[in-house]
Structure formats: structure tokens, C-alpha cells
Design an enzyme around this catalytic site. Structure first.
Site, PDB file in Angstrom:
ATOM      1  N   HIS A   1      -3.382  -9.445  11.654  1.00 30.99           N
ATOM      2  CA  HIS A   1      -2.672  -8.261  11.180  1.00 30.99           C
ATOM      3  C   HIS A   1      -2.337  -7.419  12.417  1.00 30.99           C
ATOM      4  O   HIS A   1      -3.189  -7.215  13.280  1.00 30.99           O
ATOM      5  CB  HIS A   1      -3.578  -7.489  10.219  1.00 30.99           C
TER       6      HIS A   1
ATOM      7  N   CYS B   1      -3.701  -2.951   4.052  1.00 29.81           N
ATOM      8  CA  CYS B   1      -2.866  -4.050   4.585  1.00 29.81           C
ATOM      9  C   CYS B   1      -3.368  -5.434   4.174  1.00 29.81           C
ATOM     10  O   CYS B   1      -2.767  -6.447   4.534  1.00 29.81           O
ATOM     11  CB  CYS B   1      -2.809  -3.949   6.106  1.00 29.81           C
TER      12      CYS B   1
ATOM     13  N   GLU C   1       0.844  -1.193   0.000  1.00 34.29           N
ATOM     14  CA  GLU C   1       0.000   0.000   0.000  1.00 34.29           C
ATOM     15  C   GLU C   1       0.879   1.242   0.000  1.00 34.29           C
ATOM     16  O   GLU C   1       0.378   2.347   0.133  1.00 34.29           O
ATOM     17  CB  GLU C   1      -0.960  -0.015   1.189  1.00 34.29           C
TER      18      GLU C   1
HETATM   19  N1  COA Z   1       1.330   2.884  30.453  1.00 34.53           N
HETATM   20  C1  COA Z   1       0.678   1.843  29.855  1.00 34.53           C
HETATM   21  N2  COA Z   1      -0.306   2.020  28.940  1.00 34.53           N
HETATM   22  C2  COA Z   1      -0.619   3.284  28.603  1.00 34.53           C
HETATM   23  C3  COA Z   1       0.008   4.388  29.166  1.00 34.53           C
HETATM   24  C4  COA Z   1       1.033   4.158  30.156  1.00 34.53           C
HETATM   25  N3  COA Z   1       1.688   5.162  30.726  1.00 34.53           N
HETATM   26  N4  COA Z   1      -0.539   5.504  28.653  1.00 34.53           N
HETATM   27  C5  COA Z   1      -1.490   5.115  27.755  1.00 34.53           C
HETATM   28  N5  COA Z   1      -1.537   3.759  27.730  1.00 34.53           N
HETATM   29  C6  COA Z   1      -2.382   2.921  26.906  1.00 34.53           C
HETATM   30  C7  COA Z   1      -3.820   3.407  26.813  1.00 34.53           C
HETATM   31  O1  COA Z   1      -4.574   3.033  27.963  1.00 34.53           O
HETATM   32  C8  COA Z   1      -4.280   2.695  25.547  1.00 34.53           C
HETATM   33  O2  COA Z   1      -4.527   1.339  25.862  1.00 34.53           O
HETATM   34  P1  COA Z   1      -5.914   0.653  25.406  1.00 34.53           P
HETATM   35  O3  COA Z   1      -6.040   0.852  23.919  1.00 34.53           O
HETATM   36  O4  COA Z   1      -5.721  -0.776  25.776  1.00 34.53           O
HETATM   37  O5  COA Z   1      -6.994   1.339  26.144  1.00 34.53           O
HETATM   38  C9  COA Z   1      -3.016   2.727  24.664  1.00 34.53           C
HETATM   39  O6  COA Z   1      -1.920   3.004  25.566  1.00 34.53           O
HETATM   40  C10 COA Z   1      -3.061   3.763  23.544  1.00 34.53           C
HETATM   41  O7  COA Z   1      -3.249   5.035  24.099  1.00 34.53           O
HETATM   42  P2  COA Z   1      -4.405   6.024  23.606  1.00 34.53           P
HETATM   43  O8  COA Z   1      -4.196   7.316  24.303  1.00 34.53           O
HETATM   44  O9  COA Z   1      -5.730   5.381  23.750  1.00 34.53           O
HETATM   45  O10 COA Z   1      -4.232   6.151  22.040  1.00 34.53           O
HETATM   46  P3  COA Z   1      -3.324   7.118  21.159  1.00 34.53           P
HETATM   47  O11 COA Z   1      -3.983   8.445  21.078  1.00 34.53           O
HETATM   48  O12 COA Z   1      -1.915   7.058  21.575  1.00 34.53           O
HETATM   49  O13 COA Z   1      -3.456   6.398  19.729  1.00 34.53           O
HETATM   50  C11 COA Z   1      -3.580   4.675  18.102  1.00 34.53           C
HETATM   51  C12 COA Z   1      -3.295   5.004  19.571  1.00 34.53           C
HETATM   52  C13 COA Z   1      -3.428   3.182  17.879  1.00 34.53           C
HETATM   53  C14 COA Z   1      -5.014   5.080  17.766  1.00 34.53           C
HETATM   54  C15 COA Z   1      -2.554   5.465  17.229  1.00 34.53           C
HETATM   55  O14 COA Z   1      -1.270   5.004  17.512  1.00 34.53           O
HETATM   56  C16 COA Z   1      -2.821   5.336  15.753  1.00 34.53           C
HETATM   57  O15 COA Z   1      -3.581   6.105  15.179  1.00 34.53           O
HETATM   58  N6  COA Z   1      -2.137   4.369  15.068  1.00 34.53           N
HETATM   59  C17 COA Z   1      -2.257   4.186  13.629  1.00 34.53           C
HETATM   60  C18 COA Z   1      -3.540   3.494  13.221  1.00 34.53           C
HETATM   61  C19 COA Z   1      -3.573   2.073  13.532  1.00 34.53           C
HETATM   62  O16 COA Z   1      -2.547   1.457  13.723  1.00 34.53           O
HETATM   63  N7  COA Z   1      -4.788   1.504  13.544  1.00 34.53           N
HETATM   64  C20 COA Z   1      -5.015   0.125  13.850  1.00 34.53           C
HETATM   65  C21 COA Z   1      -6.043  -0.547  13.003  1.00 34.53           C
HETATM   66  S1  COA Z   1      -5.540  -0.726  11.304  1.00 34.53           S
END
Ligand code: COA
Length: 392
Positions: free
Chosen positions: A238, A116, A84
Site C-alpha cells: 500500500h 485502505c 473509505e
Molecule cells: N529533500 C529531500 N528530502 C527531504 C527534504 C528535502 N529538501 N526535506 C525533507 N525531506 C524528507 C525528510 O527527511 C523525510 O524523509 P524520511 O521520512 O525518509 O526521513 C520526508 O522528506 C518527509 O518529511 P518530514 O518532515 O519527516 O514529514 P512531514 O512533516 O512532511 O510529513 C507525512 C510526512 C508522511 C507524515 C505526511 O505527509 C502525512 O501525514 N501524510 C498522510 C499520512 C500518511 O500518508 N501516512 C502513511 C501511512 S498510512
């Protein structure tokens, strides 16, 4: 008279990645974020970063070369290149790989795209070709560079990697079972417009869309006669970040009402935790980790049924199953992959940010790039608007 169905599946697979790596602890320190968020919250430790002379072609060629070294090119008449992060709107990146590897002229090469998911489409198409002519083998290459905006929530879920696998009759590694479940839904969770080198992503939406795709594909799998969840021994997903596999596993337990042990999925994350997201390659890198025992698993998986979930944002989902074949761990695959992950050079956050900025290349400007990475295949620049590659 009844005939035994032809066994078709994955004969061998090989992983490749970029030659540089960023420690996510470094990224967290720079951003003032608790490193546990990345390690535990996302389940990621590192992300591979391509150097200037590396891209989907060089990684894909490196993975495919290992397959050819082990099995030769006899019988290969098709190369499917899934990605992709395509490098051209028209020519398949696999055509460059074909040239770099010196494959015969009597081989067709095509690129497949659906976020993906495309490597799974390639595998299914390969199985169809082999059902028609069991003497043929199909080389599938999945290669991607996951690149999001700097300082975005998605930044720690970047990565780069490739997998090459040979699909054949009577495969040595895993047989593809005939029933699969599908689920397609148009959704704006993740995409990459033609004028952008970084993906546009609604991260939270992508997580829920992934789960919806998983349960939807599961329901279709069951409706078509797929086995009960209790008859599946391991699950590979994935892994845009490895915690996603854990979330999906929990969702399936809830959806089916069957308790599913976390161990059924935990042993698939060993490579992706270190490579980061490799988009099309990620599911098959998870499979490699499981088969290689990369998570410290010494169980004999001979005869085990593996549930495979493939998700491509936008979105297309497929759930299918593989059955592991005797002698699946005989190859040197695991040691090779561990060695190439260990051999990556650690780059600091400033250097990584510079590489990130160089990702966009204006094709109207000729540029020469001196081979720099230790790999065998190199992107050497652009002349006459075309990307150039070298070997050695
Ligand atoms: N210690 C441990 N865990 C922690 C933490 C800490 N100090 N601080 C935050 N976390 C955890 C949160 O609780 C959350 O866990 P959960 O999902 O089990 O509830 C996780 O870390 C992610 O944190 P969060 O604040 O919810 O999300 P984010 O704003 O950092 O974004 C994604 C996370 C995945 C949405 C972001 O990385 C993203 O957009 N990625 C690309 C898209 C993607 O990969 N999508 C997947 C489907 S294809």
C-alpha cells in the site's frame, strides 16, 4: 484420492483516476517548500484531483467499464465496492456503478470499509465465493479520493484513483496463494469522522503503525507456514506515498535479517507517484504498475511470487502472496493507463484549492452540475437529497 486445489486469483485489472492533476512542484513553490521534499522525501510527483463532476462512483465505473469491455458480465453475481470515502452512510456506492454499467439485476452489490485495507478484504471474500462456485466471477472495485486539510503536512499526499479487478478461477494474471498473515490493532493514526470530508491523521504515528502492521502480519504469515522472505521475488505495498513502500521494505529486511534489494520494490511505484494516494486502490495500482512494467521494467515476471502488503489505518494489516501467470502482459492495460495519466489537465494551485473547498456538499440543497470532465461517467448533482449520475 487427492484433488488439486482450485487456482483462484486476479483475472484482469484496470486503473482509473480523476481528470485533473496538480504538479507537486507547483504546490511546493506556493508553500515555499523545497520540491525535493515531495519528489525525494515522499516519492511523489503529482496528485490527481477530481473535478466537480467526478467522485468515487465515476472513477470506479470508468475502471470497471474497461473490465467489462474485455470480459463481459457473464458469471458476475457479486460486486464488492471498497472505499473509505463513501458518499452515503447507507447505500453502497457500487449500486450507482451497477446502474451506470447496466449490470444484470441478478448481481449483489456491497460496500466494504476499513480504511485502505478494504479492497483486500473484498478480494478474500471473492475468493471464498468462487471456491464455493468456480463458475462465478466477482468484480471488485476500489475507489477513493484522498483529501486532507489544506496547508497540512499531509496535503502533498492527497490523490484520487480507482482500480477494478475480476476475481475468478484459473485467473490469467495472478493466482492468490492460500496463506495470508493478519494483524489488527486499534490505533488513532488516521480516520474520518462522519461529519468531515477530510481525514484526521497523525502522520508520524501512521508511519510507525504501518510498519508495526507490516511486521506483525509478516510474523503471522510465517507462523501459518508462509514462504521464507528469500522465496518472494517482488514486493507490492500500500503506497500512501511511494517512499512508504521503501521504508516498509527496509523494515522487513531489518526484521528478517535478510538483505532485500531496493529493486524488489522500486518497480511498483510508477503509477502511484503520479496519482497520489488512492487509499483502497493504491496497493492494486502498485500491482498494475509492476505487471505493466510502468517503472521501465522489462523482466519477464511469469511464475514470480509477489508479496502483497495491505494496510488500513485504525488498523488492519494483511500480507499475502500472488503468483504471476503466463501471458500476464498480453493485455493493453499498460498503454491505457499511461494514456489516461498523460491526458489529465494540469490545474494550478488556486483552482485546486477551489475544488478542494467544493468537496463538501450539503445534501439538503439541490444542485445541478453540468458534465465537464472528459470521462464517460459524471456526477450531475443532488436532488431530493440523493446523488445523481449520468453516462455519456
Ligand atoms: N529533500 C529531500 N528530502 C527531504 C527534504 C528535502 N529538501 N526535506 C525533507 N525531506 C524528507 C525528510 O527527511 C523525510 O524523509 P524520511 O521520512 O525518509 O526521513 C520526508 O522528506 C518527509 O518529511 P518530514 O518532515 O519527516 O514529514 P512531514 O512533516 O512532511 O510529513 C507525512 C510526512 C508522511 C507524515 C505526511 O505527509 C502525512 O501525514 N501524510 C498522510 C499520512 C500518511 O500518508 N501516512 C502513511 C501511512 S498510512
Amino acid at each position: 484420492m487427492t484433488t488439486t486445489p482450485l487456482a483462484i486469483g486476479i483475472h484482469d485489472l484496470a486503473v482509473a483516476t480523476a481528470s485533473s492533476v496538480v504538479e507537486l512542484d507547483d504546490l511546493a513553490a506556493r508553500a515555499g517548500i523545497d520540491p525535493a521534499k515531495f519528489r525525494i522525501g515522499l516519492g511523489q510527483e503529482q496528485m490527481s484531483v477530481p473535478g466537480q463532476d467526478e467522485d468515487i462512483v465515476t472513477m470506479g465505473a470508468a475502471a470497471a467499464q474497461r473490465i467489462l469491455d474485455r470480459h463481459g458480465a457473464d458469471g458476475i453475481r457479486t460486486v464488492f465496492f471498497a472505499t473509505e470515502t463513501g458518499i452515503d452512510q447507507s447505500r453502497a456506492a457500487g449500486v450507482h456503478v451497477h446502474e451506470l454499467l447496466g449490470l444484470p439485476r441478478s448481481v449483489r452489490v456491497v460496500e466494504l470499509k476499513q480504511a485502505c485495507y478494504a479492497a483486500t478484504a473484498a478480494m478474500q471474500a471473492a475468493a471464498g465465493l468462487i471456491a464455493r462456485n468456480p463458475e462465478e466471477r466477482v468484480l471488485v472495485i476500489a475507489s477513493d479520493v484522498a483529501r486532507y486539510d489544506l496547508d497540512s503536512a499531509a496535503e502533498p499526499t492527497q490523490g484520487a484513483g480507482a482500480v477494478a479487478f475480476l476475481v475468478s478461477a484459473d485467473p490469467a494474471l495472478a493466482v492468490l496463494e492460500p496463506i495470508g498473515g493478519l494483524y489488527t490493532a486499534e490505533i488513532d493514526d488516521f480516520w474520518r469522522p462522519n461529519d468531515s470530508v477530510t481525514a484526521v491523521v497523525d502522520g508520524k504515528l501512521s508511519v510507525s503503525a504501518y510498519i508495526d502492521g507490516f511486521t506483525g502480519a509478516w510474523d503471522d504469515f510465517r507462523a501459518r507456514g508462509g514462504v521464507d522472505v528469500t522465496e518472494i521475488d517482488r514486493f507490492c505495498h500500500h503506497q500512501p506515498f511511494t517512499k512508504m513502500a521503501v521504508k516498509a521494505h527496509r523494515a522487513l529486511a531489518e526484521h528478517t535479517g535478510v538483505e532485500l534489494a531496493p529493486e524488489l520494490v522500486a518497480l511498483t511505484t510508477g503509477y502511484n507517484r503520479r496519482i497520489g494516494n488512492s487509499y483502497t486502490a493504491s496497493l492494486y495500482i502498485a500491482l498494475a504498475a509492476l505487471l505493466d512494467g510502468a517503472g521501465g521494467n522489462d523482466d519477464d515476471l511469469t511464475g514470480a511470487r509477489i508479496g502483497m502488503f495491505s494496510y488500513g489505518s485504525g488498523s488492519v494489516s494483511e500480507f499475502f502472496t500472488l503468483v504471476v501467470q503466463p501471458g500476464y502482459r498480453a493485455a493493453t492495460r499498460g498503454d491505457e493507463t499511461a494514456a489516461l495519466l498523460d491526458a489529465r489537465s494540469r490545474v494550478d494551485v488556486d483552482s485546486y484549492r477551489e475544488l478542494h473547498a467544493l468537496a463538501h456538499r450539503d445534501s439538503t440543497v439541490d444542485v445541478e452540475i453540468a458534465p465537464d470532465s472528459p470521462g464517460e461517467f459524471h456526477f450531475t448533482g443532488i436532488t431530493g437529497r440523493a446523488r445523481r449520475y449520468s453516462r455519456g
